[in-house]
Design a protein around this motif. Structure first.
Motif, PDB file in Angstrom:
ATOM      1  N   LEU A   2      -0.189  -2.521 -24.134  1.00  0.00           N
ATOM      2  CA  LEU A   2      -1.021  -2.317 -25.325  1.00  0.00           C
ATOM      3  C   LEU A   2      -2.440  -2.824 -25.093  1.00  0.00           C
ATOM      4  O   LEU A   2      -3.307  -2.646 -25.930  1.00  0.00           O
ATOM      5  CB  LEU A   2      -0.418  -3.073 -26.529  1.00  0.00           C
ATOM      6  N   SER A   3      -2.675  -3.446 -23.918  1.00  0.00           N
ATOM      7  CA  SER A   3      -3.931  -4.180 -23.700  1.00  0.00           C
ATOM      8  C   SER A   3      -5.121  -3.276 -23.381  1.00  0.00           C
ATOM      9  O   SER A   3      -6.262  -3.680 -23.580  1.00  0.00           O
ATOM     10  CB  SER A   3      -3.749  -5.146 -22.527  1.00  0.00           C
ATOM     11  N   GLY A   4      -4.863  -2.072 -22.862  1.00  0.00           N
ATOM     12  CA  GLY A   4      -5.976  -1.211 -22.467  1.00  0.00           C
ATOM     13  C   GLY A   4      -6.571  -1.568 -21.109  1.00  0.00           C
ATOM     14  O   GLY A   4      -7.522  -0.932 -20.669  1.00  0.00           O
ATOM     15  N   HIS A   5      -6.016  -2.577 -20.411  1.00  0.00           N
ATOM     16  CA  HIS A   5      -6.513  -2.941 -19.070  1.00  0.00           C
ATOM     17  C   HIS A   5      -5.794  -2.096 -18.023  1.00  0.00           C
ATOM     18  O   HIS A   5      -4.670  -2.409 -17.631  1.00  0.00           O
ATOM     19  CB  HIS A   5      -6.216  -4.418 -18.761  1.00  0.00           C
ATOM     20  N   HIS A   6      -6.477  -1.048 -17.560  1.00  0.00           N
ATOM     21  CA  HIS A   6      -5.780  -0.109 -16.677  1.00  0.00           C
ATOM     22  C   HIS A   6      -5.283  -0.747 -15.393  1.00  0.00           C
ATOM     23  O   HIS A   6      -4.186  -0.472 -14.937  1.00  0.00           O
ATOM     24  CB  HIS A   6      -6.675   1.099 -16.365  1.00  0.00           C
ATOM     25  N   SER A   7      -6.094  -1.621 -14.812  1.00  0.00           N
ATOM     26  CA  SER A   7      -5.662  -2.207 -13.536  1.00  0.00           C
ATOM     27  C   SER A   7      -4.458  -3.125 -13.758  1.00  0.00           C
ATOM     28  O   SER A   7      -3.541  -3.177 -12.928  1.00  0.00           O
ATOM     29  CB  SER A   7      -6.809  -2.941 -12.846  1.00  0.00           C
ATOM     30  N   GLU A   8      -4.436  -3.811 -14.885  1.00  0.00           N
ATOM     31  CA  GLU A   8      -3.291  -4.677 -15.195  1.00  0.00           C
ATOM     32  C   GLU A   8      -2.034  -3.833 -15.444  1.00  0.00           C
ATOM     33  O   GLU A   8      -0.931  -4.193 -15.049  1.00  0.00           O
ATOM     34  CB  GLU A   8      -3.580  -5.543 -16.433  1.00  0.00           C
TER      35      GLU A   8
END
Ligand code: ADE
Length: 243
Positions: free
Chosen positions: A197-203
């Motif tokens: 849900l964070s929107g951090h693609h690399s994560e």
């Protein structure tokens, strides 16, 4: 690609090929699929395509004449050439690698055996390849042919909505695919992992890779041996107690 299927039961293909991804691929012109009734090429008033086995034994055997005649007529319907594949439990085992191999060609002719078997001359002098979808005996080659068509068609460029999704699937890089979530973020108290849900693609990518590694190590360690793992992958797996 053009796929021709020879069967005694053309009706079996109606549902599966008129739904979902296969239908979309056909509508988009990615693949042409033609199902032919072997009985059309059977001789006599009763159009008999099978007969008793020489030497006795249970069941009926698919006769060579209508199958050879059907295959030869159908091959002439288009100029492309490709393998003539008999679906049979004694064939080579079907898997992702075979699907990719077949998807690289222009044409497939699938022969569905039925009843107790097919005349040996079809195996020896007509089929150029024999495929089994697993170590169990089905009533005929129709369901296996559908499995082969589905797995091959989804590898054809343009068959899937998103061009990447075939590559990301299980077995493409020999890792099993991580679990998926969709809305709602919480269902009966079970929550979607925060990182998604964070929107951090690399994560998100890192999380997915680790879930893929873990799932593969737990369920199919044999697949892990075939892929080059990074030092980080190995260390992480060790930390999880599955390295
Ligand atoms: N025909 C019957 N059983 C089969 C199988 N397991 N694979 C391919 N063709 C079949």
């Amino acid at each position: 690609m053009r796929i021709d299927i020879l069967t005694l039961f053309p009706g079996m293909f109606r549902g599966p090929f008129e739904e979902s991804i296969i239908k979309r691929a056909v509508d988009a012109g990615v693949v042409e699929i033609h199902v032919h009734d072997i009985r059309q090429w059977a001789k006599g008033r009763h159009k008999v395509a099978d007969d008793y086995p020489y030497g006795g034994g249970p069941g009926m055997v698919l006769k060579p004449e209508p199958v050879f005649a059907a295959a030869e007529a159908v091959l002439e319907l288009a100029p492309e050439r490709g393998p003539i594949i008999l679906l049979t439990p004694i064939g080579r085992r079907f898997g992702h690698g075979v699907a990719l191999e077949l998807a690289r060609g222009q044409r497939l002719l699938l022969l569905c055996g039925h009843y107790e078997g097919v005349d040996a001359r079809i195996h020896e002098h007509l089929a150029t390849d024999e495929i089994s979808i697993g170590d169990y005996v089905l009533s005929g080659g129709e369901l296996p042919a559908m499995v082969v068509v589905d797995a091959v068609v989804r590898q054809l460029p343009g068959a899937l909505g998103c061009s990447e999704s075939a590559e990301q699937e299980s077995f493409a890089d020999t890792l099993l695919e991580s679990p998926h979530y969709t809305r709602p973020p919480e269902f009966r108290g079970w929550e979607v992992p925060e990182v998604l849900l964070s929107g951090h693609h690399s994560e998100v990518d890192k999380w997915r890779r680790r879930r893929n590694l873990l799932l593969t190590a737990q369920r199919r360690p044999d697949l892990l041996e075939r892929i080059a793992l990074s030092k980080e992958d190995r260390e992480w797996l060790e930390e999880q107690g599955v390295g």
